[in-house]
Write a protein that holds these residues in place. Structure first.
Motif: not given
Length: 83
Positions: A40-44
C-alpha cells in the motif's frame, strides 16, 4: 538502502521485499498489481502492509519502473529421490 516495513511482529523468519524510499516515487503501480494487497502507499511511498499476505511473487519487483522494490532472497525448488 532505506526500507519501510509496516508489519505485525512475528517469531518466524519471513523475508519480505525491500522497498527503497530513495527510489520509490509513489506511483502506486506495485499497489495496483499486487495480487494479495500486501503493498500500500503510506506517506507517498510503497510499504508492505501485510507480511502474511505477501506470497513472494515477482510482480511488484518486475513492474517497478524505479527499481525501488527488491526481493533479498532466491526461491529454489529441488527434487529428492527416494532411496
Amino acid at each position: 538502502m532505506i526500507t519501510m516495513r509496516e508489519t505485525r511482529p512475528s517469531t518466524t523468519f519471513h523475508p519480505l521485499p525491500e522497498i527503497d524510499r530513495n527510489r520509490c516515487n509513489g506511483c502506486g503501480i506495485c499497489v495496483s498489481l499486487c495480487p494479495t494487497q500486501a503493498v500500500a502507499l503510506r506517506d507517498g511511498y510503497a510499504v508492505i502492509v501485510d507480511a502474511n499476505a505477501c506470497n513472494f511473487c515477482p510482480i511488484c519487483e518486475s513492474y517497478c519502473l524505479q527499481g525501488a522494490i527488491g526481493r533479498p532472497f532466491t526461491i529454489a525448488f529441488y527434487h529428492t529421490t527416494a532411496r
